[in-house]
Design an enzyme around this catalytic site. Sequence first.
Site, PDB file in Angstrom:
ATOM      1  NE  ARG A 180      -3.781   0.240   2.249  1.00  0.00           N
ATOM      2  CZ  ARG A 180      -4.553   0.686   3.253  1.00  0.00           C
ATOM      3  NH1 ARG A 180      -4.568   0.040   4.417  1.00  0.00           N
ATOM      4  NH2 ARG A 180      -5.265   1.774   3.107  1.00  0.00           N
ATOM      5  CB  CYS A 238      -1.869   3.519   9.571  1.00  0.00           C
ATOM      6  SG  CYS A 238      -3.243   4.028  10.630  1.00  0.00           S
TER       7      CYS A 238
END
Length: 283
Positions: A180, A238
């Site tokens: 990611r 995050c």
Amino acid sequence: MNAIISASELASELTGGNPPVLLDVRWQLSLGKASGEPPFDGRAAYEAGHIPGAVYVDLDRELAAAPGSRGRHPLPDLAEFGVAMRRAGVSSRMPVVVYDGGQGWGAARAWWLLRWTGHPNVRVLDGGLPAWEGPLETSVPTPAEGDFEPAPGATGLLDADGAAALARAGVLLDARAGERYRGEVEPIDPVGGHIPGAVSAPTNENVTADGRFLPAEDLAARFEALGVSEGAEVGVYCGSGVSAAHEVLALAVAGIPAELYVGSWSEWSSDPSRPVAVGPDPQ
């Protein structure tokens, strides 16, 4: 004060003269909503069995506000957060121990919020419920009302501009999975990639296979290898400020203070004016 507690230490404290308030924050990131899979039900898991005396805390409703332009898990309304904590029996004079189903993310979010809003004694059960070897109960306790009043700290929290500045002047860690960070996949947010200057530091590399944290010296060595030198300003983000709280907790175990960008990638990527970097290079 240590930020984590072992299951054996918790069992001992629960039978002592000043037992901690126990909060059960079982939560999982659900990626199956688009395909019709039901989301994880933390309350149902709690009601099926929890550490005796533990009170369930709903991460999505009590540790975060509704999703929106500030991200998927923005800060909760602090008055409402205070009500939820007092209802769970949290008082400033009493220690608190938080646990979840073993991943550690939900418990870390509660730990971070309580610490940031001024509670002096909060720890996370290392390894979560799977580490607990004592009995479980299904009855739902009704604790005495607590007296905790949230008082946000002057430091410890980053916004988008602060995260961007920290990526240039200090060390900004990206706690998501490496793919990611690199922008190879993005299952949730509108854009893949990372904040320019951020360093990839997946949360799962802070723990062993059973979900317990690595020893403090090993964590310190890991973060040093990622560029965290003595005295450096450190921040973490995050996807939505949950797994990043777990990395802030890992840094605390290693003796390293760090700030949390709560809006994280879900806020950053929703603003087309914000730059996006892809690939393994921070820039």
